[in-house]
Design an enzyme around this catalytic site. Structure first.
Site, PDB file in Angstrom:
ATOM      1  N   ASN A 184     -39.386  -7.409  45.795  1.00 36.88           N
ATOM      2  CA  ASN A 184     -39.102  -7.461  47.237  1.00 36.88           C
ATOM      3  C   ASN A 184     -38.062  -8.539  47.571  1.00 36.88           C
ATOM      4  O   ASN A 184     -37.918  -8.929  48.725  1.00 36.88           O
ATOM      5  CB  ASN A 184     -40.395  -7.707  48.031  1.00 36.88           C
ATOM      6  CG  ASN A 184     -41.059  -9.031  47.659  1.00 36.88           C
ATOM      7  OD1 ASN A 184     -40.525  -9.800  46.873  1.00 36.88           O
ATOM      8  ND2 ASN A 184     -42.215  -9.288  48.235  1.00 36.88           N
ATOM      9  N   GLU A 242     -41.667 -15.537  49.847  1.00 33.88           N
ATOM     10  CA  GLU A 242     -41.776 -14.119  50.185  1.00 33.88           C
ATOM     11  C   GLU A 242     -40.900 -13.784  51.395  1.00 33.88           C
ATOM     12  O   GLU A 242     -40.509 -14.678  52.148  1.00 33.88           O
ATOM     13  CB  GLU A 242     -43.240 -13.803  50.519  1.00 33.88           C
ATOM     14  CG  GLU A 242     -44.202 -13.982  49.341  1.00 33.88           C
ATOM     15  CD  GLU A 242     -44.204 -12.796  48.387  1.00 33.88           C
ATOM     16  OE1 GLU A 242     -43.163 -12.117  48.250  1.00 33.88           O
ATOM     17  OE2 GLU A 242     -45.255 -12.543  47.773  1.00 33.88           O
ATOM     18  N   HIS A 249     -38.066 -11.700  46.444  1.00 35.64           N
ATOM     19  CA  HIS A 249     -38.540 -13.096  46.528  1.00 35.64           C
ATOM     20  C   HIS A 249     -37.989 -13.936  45.376  1.00 35.64           C
ATOM     21  O   HIS A 249     -37.684 -13.427  44.302  1.00 35.64           O
ATOM     22  CB  HIS A 249     -40.066 -13.186  46.636  1.00 35.64           C
ATOM     23  CG  HIS A 249     -40.854 -12.926  45.398  1.00 35.64           C
ATOM     24  ND1 HIS A 249     -41.712 -11.854  45.257  1.00 35.64           N
ATOM     25  CD2 HIS A 249     -40.950 -13.625  44.243  1.00 35.64           C
ATOM     26  CE1 HIS A 249     -42.288 -11.911  44.078  1.00 35.64           C
ATOM     27  NE2 HIS A 249     -41.848 -12.962  43.433  1.00 35.64           N
ATOM     28  N   ASP A 297     -42.901 -22.987  40.754  1.00 38.90           N
ATOM     29  CA  ASP A 297     -44.111 -22.596  41.493  1.00 38.90           C
ATOM     30  C   ASP A 297     -45.346 -22.545  40.598  1.00 38.90           C
ATOM     31  O   ASP A 297     -45.257 -22.678  39.374  1.00 38.90           O
ATOM     32  CB  ASP A 297     -43.888 -21.235  42.168  1.00 38.90           C
ATOM     33  CG  ASP A 297     -43.295 -20.186  41.212  1.00 38.90           C
ATOM     34  OD1 ASP A 297     -43.253 -20.439  39.997  1.00 38.90           O
ATOM     35  OD2 ASP A 297     -42.889 -19.121  41.692  1.00 38.90           O
TER      36      ASP A 297
END
Ligand code: GLP
Length: 243
Positions: free
Chosen positions: A136, A143, A138, A67
């Site tokens: 979280n 996400e 990810h 990414d």
């Protein structure tokens, strides 16, 4: 799923580097899927040591990263391209033209996503994909969501991710709100996936991802379905799991 529980960050990094080095030894023309964030830095340091000792060479290795932030250019010290050059590529004998990170400054991000998907196919199979995990759950910048995005796409970052990554930016400085990331199918297509986690902040995400239901609200939970998943975590990261 192979779970390797270690004492601390240093041990985690050594083991991850050993596994990646063994992939390079078995096929010195292979493609490595690489990640950024603070978690893999120790792994890269160990790989650099192995290169310096003459144990491995990156001469014919190809790499593809997960990414990049949208809006940061390659010279920006916060960009993931800069991170990869600084933490690995500048210290080994890799040919930089064989290293790939999505372009965060591409004029047309949809075209860039398509280009990146084609590139992943051209470089396939990815021998091993290295991953960290967000607080979280990810992976890459995928996400929590109500579906699993399959291919490379632009993702709006959640407030919790922006907050967690704020430490890499100056105080008060605008942190990017969008990123371009490989999708879940791209990640799952790697032959082997290694996920690293260190520290108490990752404990909940690790439990939800490895022992919870497979669901897009916890993107890393999909990894339970990978046929060759290696999880390397320290005691803190596994502290909410009974292993
Ligand atoms: C970013 C990256 C992820 C990384 C995560 C955790 O969001 N896109 O690939 O896993 O941060 O980072 P850290 O390892 O610094 O906790």
């Amino acid at each position: 799923m192979k779970i390797i529980k270690v004492k601390n960050y240093d041990e985690m990094s050594k083991i991850a580097a050993n596994i990646i080095a063994s992939k390079i030894i078995l096929d010195d023309h292979c493609t490595l899927g690489l990640a950024t964030g603070s978690t893999p830095i120790g792994t890269y340091q160990n790989l650099i040591k192995k290169y310096q000792n003459g144990d491995i060479s990156f001469k014919n290795i190809k790499t593809i990263n997960l990414d990049e932030y949208v809006g940061l250019n390659e010279e920006d010290t916060r960009s993931y391209r800069y991170f990869m050059n600084d933490n690995l590529f500048n210290h080994v004998d890799i040919d930089k033209s064989n290293t790939h990170v999505p372009k965060g400054m591409a004029q047309d991000m949809e075209q860039e996503s398509e280009r990146y998907n084609r590139l992943i196919e051209d470089l396939s199979p990815v021998s091993v994909q290295l991953l960290g995990i967000g607080e979280n759950g990810h992976i890459g910048f995928n996400e929590p969501n109500d579906y699993f995005p399959l291919k490379t796409h632009v993702e709006k970052l959640t407030d919790s991710t922006i907050k967690a990554n704020q430490r890499f930016f100056e105080k008060g400085e605008h942190t990017p709100e969008f990123a371009i990331t490989m999708g879940i199918e791209n990640i799952m297509s790697a032959q082997t996936v290694i996920i690293l986690a260190s520290g108490i902040k990752k404990a909940q995400a690790m439990r939800d991802s490895l022992q919870g239901k497979v669901m897009p609200n916890v993107p890393a939970s999909i990894l339970q379905l990978h046929k060759d998943l290696i999880v390397i975590g320290d005691e803190d990261a596994f502290s909410m799991m009974d292993i």
